[in-house]
Design a protein around this motif. Structure first.
Motif, PDB file in Angstrom:
ATOM      1  N   GLN A  23       0.830  -1.204   0.000  1.00 39.65           N
ATOM      2  CA  GLN A  23       0.000   0.000   0.000  1.00 39.65           C
ATOM      3  C   GLN A  23       0.866   1.256   0.000  1.00 39.65           C
ATOM      4  N   THR A  26       2.122   1.707  -3.466  1.00 34.41           N
ATOM      5  CA  THR A  26       1.086   2.226  -4.350  1.00 34.41           C
ATOM      6  C   THR A  26       1.010   3.748  -4.238  1.00 34.41           C
ATOM      7  N   ASP A  43      -6.079   9.636 -16.231  1.00 38.31           N
ATOM      8  CA  ASP A  43      -7.190   8.775 -15.829  1.00 38.31           C
ATOM      9  C   ASP A  43      -7.162   7.528 -16.705  1.00 38.31           C
ATOM     10  N   ARG A  48      -6.781   3.920 -11.915  1.00 35.60           N
ATOM     11  CA  ARG A  48      -8.012   3.647 -11.167  1.00 35.60           C
ATOM     12  C   ARG A  48      -7.846   2.422 -10.266  1.00 35.60           C
ATOM     13  N   GLY A  49      -7.153   1.406 -10.760  1.00 42.88           N
ATOM     14  CA  GLY A  49      -6.899   0.214  -9.952  1.00 42.88           C
ATOM     15  C   GLY A  49      -6.027   0.523  -8.749  1.00 42.88           C
ATOM     16  N   ILE A  51      -5.852   3.420  -7.222  1.00 42.57           N
ATOM     17  CA  ILE A  51      -6.690   4.178  -6.288  1.00 42.57           C
ATOM     18  C   ILE A  51      -7.627   3.237  -5.534  1.00 42.57           C
ATOM     19  N   ASN A  52      -8.156   2.243  -6.227  1.00 38.09           N
ATOM     20  CA  ASN A  52      -9.066   1.292  -5.583  1.00 38.09           C
ATOM     21  C   ASN A  52      -8.373   0.424  -4.545  1.00 38.09           C
ATOM     22  N   LYS A  53      -7.043   0.294  -4.608  1.00 34.49           N
ATOM     23  CA  LYS A  53      -6.308  -0.475  -3.596  1.00 34.49           C
ATOM     24  C   LYS A  53      -6.106   0.302  -2.306  1.00 34.49           C
ATOM     25  N   PRO A  55      -8.223   3.248  -1.116  1.00 37.11           N
ATOM     26  CA  PRO A  55      -9.227   4.320  -0.995  1.00 37.11           C
ATOM     27  C   PRO A  55      -9.266   4.947   0.394  1.00 37.11           C
ATOM     28  N   HIS A  56      -8.771   4.238   1.400  1.00 40.01           N
ATOM     29  CA  HIS A  56      -8.764   4.753   2.765  1.00 40.01           C
ATOM     30  C   HIS A  56      -7.631   5.753   2.996  1.00 40.01           C
ATOM     31  N   ARG A  59      -8.002  10.695  -1.594  1.00 37.66           N
ATOM     32  CA  ARG A  59      -9.288  11.241  -1.991  1.00 37.66           C
ATOM     33  C   ARG A  59      -9.129  11.832  -3.390  1.00 37.66           C
TER      34      ARG A  59
END
Length: 64
Positions: A23, A26, A43, A48-49, A51-53, A55-56, A59
């Motif tokens: 993480q 990333t 984008d 996007r992948g 960011i999806n790993k 998201p916590h 933003r």
């Protein structure tokens, strides 16, 4: 040249300390080095992948 429409503004809102190395890597892969830093990236599905790993930790902000 990238337009505003195909870029994302990403801000780190939480520290990577205490999370696993993947993480934190990333975050670095997105170009984020410190808290509250905003980066503009293309984008793409790969971004996007990423960011999806984490998201916590990040933003997505508006492009304006």
């Amino acid at each position: 040249m990238a337009t505003k429409k195909d870029t994302l503004r990403i801000r780190q809102v939480k520290s990577g300390i205490g999370y696993n190395e993947a993480q934190r890597a990333t975050l670095r892969g997105l170009g984020i080095r410190r808290m509250n830093q905003v980066v503009e990236v293309q984008d793409t599905p790969a971004i996007r992948g990423m960011i999806n790993k984490i998201p916590h930790l990040v933003r997505i902000e508006s492009g304006e």
